[in-house]
Design a protein around this motif. Structure first.
Motif, PDB file in Angstrom:
ATOM      1  N   ILE A  33       1.181  -1.213  -0.094  1.00  0.00           N
ATOM      2  CA  ILE A  33      -0.025  -0.169  -0.107  1.00  0.00           C
ATOM      3  C   ILE A  33       0.800   1.147  -0.124  1.00  0.00           C
ATOM      4  N   ARG A  34       1.891   1.352   0.681  1.00  0.00           N
ATOM      5  CA  ARG A  34       2.441   2.611   0.981  1.00  0.00           C
ATOM      6  C   ARG A  34       4.084   2.352   1.548  1.00  0.00           C
ATOM      7  N   GLY A  35       4.983   2.791   1.331  1.00  0.00           N
ATOM      8  CA  GLY A  35       6.329   3.056   1.886  1.00  0.00           C
ATOM      9  C   GLY A  35       7.788   2.259   0.366  1.00  0.00           C
ATOM     10  N   GLU A  36       8.489   2.185   0.989  1.00  0.00           N
ATOM     11  CA  GLU A  36       9.571   2.076   0.225  1.00  0.00           C
ATOM     12  C   GLU A  36       9.162   0.424  -0.801  1.00  0.00           C
ATOM     13  N   PHE A  37       8.022  -0.252   0.082  1.00  0.00           N
ATOM     14  CA  PHE A  37       8.530  -1.593  -0.724  1.00  0.00           C
ATOM     15  C   PHE A  37       7.027  -1.992  -1.666  1.00  0.00           C
ATOM     16  N   VAL A  38       6.690  -0.874  -1.810  1.00  0.00           N
ATOM     17  CA  VAL A  38       5.318  -1.031  -2.925  1.00  0.00           C
ATOM     18  C   VAL A  38       5.758  -1.367  -4.448  1.00  0.00           C
ATOM     19  N   GLU A  39       4.763  -1.711  -4.984  1.00  0.00           N
ATOM     20  CA  GLU A  39       5.553  -2.388  -6.276  1.00  0.00           C
ATOM     21  C   GLU A  39       6.541  -1.609  -6.951  1.00  0.00           C
ATOM     22  N   SER A  40       5.085  -0.690  -7.530  1.00  0.00           N
ATOM     23  CA  SER A  40       6.194   0.199  -8.699  1.00  0.00           C
ATOM     24  C   SER A  40       7.962   0.576  -7.511  1.00  0.00           C
ATOM     25  N   ASN A  41       7.762   0.156  -7.127  1.00  0.00           N
ATOM     26  CA  ASN A  41       9.192   0.564  -6.768  1.00  0.00           C
ATOM     27  C   ASN A  41      10.158  -0.394  -6.605  1.00  0.00           C
ATOM     28  N   LEU A  42       9.512  -1.923  -6.407  1.00  0.00           N
ATOM     29  CA  LEU A  42      10.333  -3.087  -6.756  1.00  0.00           C
ATOM     30  C   LEU A  42      11.152  -3.219  -8.186  1.00  0.00           C
ATOM     31  N   GLY A  43      12.229  -3.547  -7.391  1.00  0.00           N
ATOM     32  CA  GLY A  43      13.567  -4.104  -8.664  1.00  0.00           C
ATOM     33  C   GLY A  43      14.724  -3.007  -8.439  1.00  0.00           C
ATOM     34  N   THR A  44      15.490  -2.822  -9.822  1.00  0.00           N
ATOM     35  CA  THR A  44      16.942  -2.643  -9.618  1.00  0.00           C
ATOM     36  C   THR A  44      16.303  -0.414 -10.377  1.00  0.00           C
ATOM     37  N   ALA A  45      17.134   0.157  -8.979  1.00  0.00           N
ATOM     38  CA  ALA A  45      17.090   1.433  -9.296  1.00  0.00           C
ATOM     39  C   ALA A  45      18.319   1.839  -9.614  1.00  0.00           C
ATOM     40  N   LEU A  46      18.763   2.558 -10.854  1.00  0.00           N
ATOM     41  CA  LEU A  46      19.480   3.553 -11.024  1.00  0.00           C
ATOM     42  C   LEU A  46      19.984   4.887  -9.823  1.00  0.00           C
ATOM     43  N   GLU A  47      20.850   4.983  -8.952  1.00  0.00           N
ATOM     44  CA  GLU A  47      20.354   5.792  -7.777  1.00  0.00           C
ATOM     45  C   GLU A  47      21.192   7.117  -8.451  1.00  0.00           C
ATOM     46  N   PRO A  48      20.595   8.543  -7.916  1.00  0.00           N
ATOM     47  CA  PRO A  48      21.637   9.692  -8.866  1.00  0.00           C
ATOM     48  C   PRO A  48      22.963   9.459  -8.574  1.00  0.00           C
ATOM     49  N   GLN A  65      19.763   0.623 -20.455  1.00  0.00           N
ATOM     50  CA  GLN A  65      18.359   0.729 -20.430  1.00  0.00           C
ATOM     51  C   GLN A  65      17.788   1.307 -19.433  1.00  0.00           C
ATOM     52  N   ALA A  66      19.084   1.682 -18.253  1.00  0.00           N
ATOM     53  CA  ALA A  66      18.220   2.269 -16.630  1.00  0.00           C
ATOM     54  C   ALA A  66      18.278   3.998 -17.338  1.00  0.00           C
ATOM     55  N   LYS A  67      18.737   5.092 -18.531  1.00  0.00           N
ATOM     56  CA  LYS A  67      19.116   5.618 -18.699  1.00  0.00           C
ATOM     57  C   LYS A  67      17.431   6.269 -18.879  1.00  0.00           C
ATOM     58  N   ASP A  68      16.951   6.281 -18.677  1.00  0.00           N
ATOM     59  CA  ASP A  68      14.912   6.153 -18.962  1.00  0.00           C
ATOM     60  C   ASP A  68      14.533   6.461 -17.668  1.00  0.00           C
ATOM     61  N   GLY A  69      15.510   5.867 -16.186  1.00  0.00           N
ATOM     62  CA  GLY A  69      14.655   5.946 -14.972  1.00  0.00           C
ATOM     63  C   GLY A  69      13.886   5.061 -14.801  1.00  0.00           C
ATOM     64  N   GLY A  70      13.015   5.299 -13.431  1.00  0.00           N
ATOM     65  CA  GLY A  70      12.406   4.305 -13.225  1.00  0.00           C
ATOM     66  C   GLY A  70      12.475   2.726 -12.083  1.00  0.00           C
ATOM     67  N   ARG A  71      12.184   1.474 -12.451  1.00  0.00           N
ATOM     68  CA  ARG A  71      12.798  -0.111 -12.098  1.00  0.00           C
ATOM     69  C   ARG A  71      13.449  -1.043 -13.391  1.00  0.00           C
ATOM     70  N   LEU A  72      14.078  -0.833 -12.967  1.00  0.00           N
ATOM     71  CA  LEU A  72      13.930  -2.056 -14.012  1.00  0.00           C
ATOM     72  C   LEU A  72      14.157  -4.057 -13.072  1.00  0.00           C
ATOM     73  N   SER A  73      14.013  -4.499 -14.286  1.00  0.00           N
ATOM     74  CA  SER A  73      13.811  -6.026 -14.136  1.00  0.00           C
ATOM     75  C   SER A  73      13.998  -6.405 -15.135  1.00  0.00           C
ATOM     76  N   CYS A  74      14.501  -8.492 -14.815  1.00  0.00           N
ATOM     77  CA  CYS A  74      14.267  -8.789 -15.960  1.00  0.00           C
ATOM     78  C   CYS A  74      13.275  -9.661 -16.328  1.00  0.00           C
ATOM     79  N   VAL A  75      12.541  -9.550 -15.382  1.00  0.00           N
ATOM     80  CA  VAL A  75      11.055 -10.840 -16.382  1.00  0.00           C
ATOM     81  C   VAL A  75      10.746 -10.232 -17.601  1.00  0.00           C
ATOM     82  N   GLY A  76      10.809 -11.484 -17.721  1.00  0.00           N
ATOM     83  CA  GLY A  76       9.870 -11.582 -19.418  1.00  0.00           C
ATOM     84  C   GLY A  76      11.372 -11.593 -20.236  1.00  0.00           C
ATOM     85  N   GLN A  77      12.164 -11.145 -20.055  1.00  0.00           N
ATOM     86  CA  GLN A  77      13.910 -11.498 -20.663  1.00  0.00           C
ATOM     87  C   GLN A  77      14.420 -12.691 -21.100  1.00  0.00           C
TER      88      GLN A  77
END
Ligand code: CUA
Length: 187
Positions: free
Chosen positions: A60-75, A175-187
């Motif tokens: 529902i909220r916080g660091e582990f919401v689904e949209s935040n899971l995966g690999t992040a390239l931090e600033p 792959q990370a240049k557009d931001g967001g969270r990366l995974s290899c699901v489906g790759q």
């Protein structure tokens, strides 16, 4: 020490042996007390650093919401992987990471204790509901690793596993240049 007429060699040897036996016993006793004290101290004191998270609110909220899971390239150029385990899968099912880069893993569980083990490496953690497990890792070369849950977590335990795909650094950055969270699901 002189051996007088009242002493024969056996008496002297016995006395010396007894002295050494007592010394050895005292050393063993001392080590036992030290080990017990250290063990009890470690068990009763809280860990130096504990991060807690409410497993009921993960989705529902916080660091582990689904949209935040995966690999992040931090600033700052570092890489963080966030994942959760639940009966009976990991999210994401395929974790994408760059080679030759320090990676921070952060994970937790939505229900019971799961194992987090990346085969072919020495990475081996537990995902415990209510707590954040974190560790850092570095993969020297591209490749694929299986990631089986290795903590019995229920009837579907043996079917609970994911993959870790290590790609070369440049390919990851592309792959990370557009931001967001990366995974290899489906790759
Ligand atoms: Cu999850 Cu076994």
């Amino acid at each position: 020490m002189t051996i007088g007429p009242d002493h024969d060699g056996a008496d002297v040897a016995l006395r010396i042996e007894r002295r050494w036996a007592i010394l050895a016993f005292v050393i063993v006793l001392l080590l036992t007390v030290l080990a017990a004290a250290a063990g009890i101290h470690g068990a009763v004191m809280p860990q130096g650093q504990v991060e807690i998270v409410d497993p009921r609110l993960l989705h529902i909220r916080g660091e582990f919401v689904e949209s935040n899971l995966g690999t992040a390239l931090e600033p700052d150029g570092s890489v963080t992987v966030r994942a959760i385990g639940q009966q009976y899968s990991f999210t994401p099912q395929c974790i994408l990471v760059p080679a030759e880069t320090k990676i921070s893993f952060r994970g937790t569980s939505a229900d019971v204790v799961h194992g987090f083990l990346i085969a072919g490496t020495n990475l081996n953690e537990m995902l415990v509901p209510g707590y954040v497990s974190s560790f850092t890792a570095r993969f020297d070369a591209p490749g694929e690793h299986v990631m089986p849950c290795h903590e019995f977590c229920g009837t579907g335990h043996e079917g609970m596993w994911a993959r870790v795909k290590v790609v070369d650094k440049q390919s990851f950055l592309d792959q990370a240049k557009d931001g967001g969270r990366l995974s290899c699901v489906g790759q």
